[in-house]
Enzyme design. Structure first.
Site, PDB file in Angstrom:
ATOM      1  N   CYS A 250      59.143  76.364  -0.714  1.00 21.41           N
ATOM      2  CA  CYS A 250      57.907  77.013  -1.171  1.00 21.41           C
ATOM      3  C   CYS A 250      56.776  76.966  -0.146  1.00 21.41           C
ATOM      4  CB  CYS A 250      57.480  76.433  -2.503  1.00 21.41           C
ATOM      5  SG  CYS A 250      58.636  76.889  -3.813  1.00 21.41           S
TER       6      CYS A 250
ATOM      7  N   LYS B 273      53.153  80.570 -10.162  1.00 23.62           N
ATOM      8  CA  LYS B 273      53.917  81.555  -9.390  1.00 23.62           C
ATOM      9  C   LYS B 273      55.389  81.541  -9.802  1.00 23.62           C
ATOM     10  CE  LYS B 273      54.576  78.453  -5.419  1.00 23.62           C
ATOM     11  NZ  LYS B 273      56.012  78.295  -5.523  1.00 23.62           N
TER      12      LYS B 273
ATOM     13  N   ASP C  81      52.830  73.255  -5.131  1.00 23.56           N
ATOM     14  CA  ASP C  81      53.841  72.753  -6.079  1.00 23.56           C
ATOM     15  C   ASP C  81      54.000  71.228  -6.126  1.00 23.56           C
ATOM     16  OD1 ASP C  81      54.120  75.470  -6.205  1.00 23.56           O
ATOM     17  OD2 ASP C  81      56.223  75.538  -5.669  1.00 23.56           O
TER      18      ASP C  81
HETATM   19  N1  TIU Z   1      58.409  74.259  -4.654  1.00 21.26           N
HETATM   20  C1  TIU Z   1      59.613  74.404  -4.105  1.00 21.26           C
HETATM   21  O1  TIU Z   1      59.806  74.151  -2.929  1.00 21.26           O
HETATM   22  N2  TIU Z   1      60.639  74.809  -4.949  1.00 21.26           N
HETATM   23  C2  TIU Z   1      61.961  74.519  -4.755  1.00 21.26           C
HETATM   24  O2  TIU Z   1      62.814  74.932  -5.522  1.00 21.26           O
HETATM   25  N3  TIU Z   1      62.249  73.712  -3.692  1.00 21.26           N
HETATM   26  C3  TIU Z   1      63.451  73.171  -3.361  1.00 21.26           C
HETATM   27  O3  TIU Z   1      63.544  72.587  -2.287  1.00 21.26           O
HETATM   28  N4  TIU Z   1      64.474  73.282  -4.194  1.00 21.26           N
END
Ligand code: TIU
Length: 218
Positions: A161, A128, A23
């Protein structure tokens, strides 16, 4: 190959190991995206980009498999459960129009991986709907087809994530290494705690290492 890691050295072969970049999207790293809408200071996350670039480039030079994930939803949000859509009190919700397009929606400018780590032909790119990379995605099947047994993780955020994905991978039988200086959280104490809990109890979820220790052997 064997590299210095915690809680003990990590052994892997590049032919059966994938680099999984979680991500690294504008939605989390740049102002105006999902991370910012949740009330976070996003500036901290950009700090890991140079270290991630160095690992990605060495990994590509070694000819090994690269996986990118994006947290993203379909335009009609049919893959976003109400629990996720309505949680918390963000300034912009998933699907709302922000400065980088619709928040966390596939294909929007904010949903793209940052230019510094752009996917290339031959990489696997996984969209995802959840926090974990294996939930409702073909990732496990694709890795099995490629003969992958080991995963090296980078990306954001460490305790959301990245941690979810690494736990899912560990339960599916992969030996997982998290590069400590190539992952970041909006909350420094959460990053520290996550690294410690992953490698505790003899590597209950996996290993952690510094990227230089990987670069040395690559
Ligand atoms: N990619 C990921 O970690 N999504 C989140 O929403 N992370 C947060 O820390 N909010």
């Amino acid at each position: 190959m064997k590299i210095k890691a915690q809680p003990f050295p990590y052994k892997f072969e590049v032919s059966s190991t994938a680099l999984v970049i979680i991500d690294m999207q504008r939605d989390f790293i740049e102002p105006g995206g999902f991370g910012h809408a949740l009330g976070n200071d996003v500036s901290l996350l950009a700090g890991i980009v140079p270290a991630c670039q160095a690992v990605l480039s060495a990994w590509r030079a070694a000819g090994a498999l690269v996986v990118h994930t994006r947290e993203s939803h379909l335009a009609d949000l049919s893959d976003c459960p109400p629990s996720k859509l309505n949680r918390g009190n963000p300034t912009l919700r998933i699907g709302d129009i922000g400065p980088m397009g619709r928040i966390l929606v596939a294909g929007e400018p904010g949903n793209q991986i940052i230019a510094e780590l752009s996917p290339m032909a031959g990489d696997i790119v996984i969209d995802k709907p959840g926090k974990g990379a294996f939930y409702a995605t073909p990732l496990h099947q694709l890795l099995q087809q490629a003969g992958i047994t080991h995963l090296v993780f980078m990306g954001v955020t460490t305790e959301v994530c990245v941690q979810s994905s690494m736990r899912e991978a560990n339960d599916r039988g992969y030996d997982c290494l998290l590069l400590a200086d190539c992952t970041e959280s909006y909350f420094p104490s959460f990053k520290t705690a996550t690294l410690e809990m992953m490698r505790a109890q003899g590597g209950i979820v996996g290993w952690t290492a510094q990227s230089l220790d990987l670069l040395t052997v690559l």
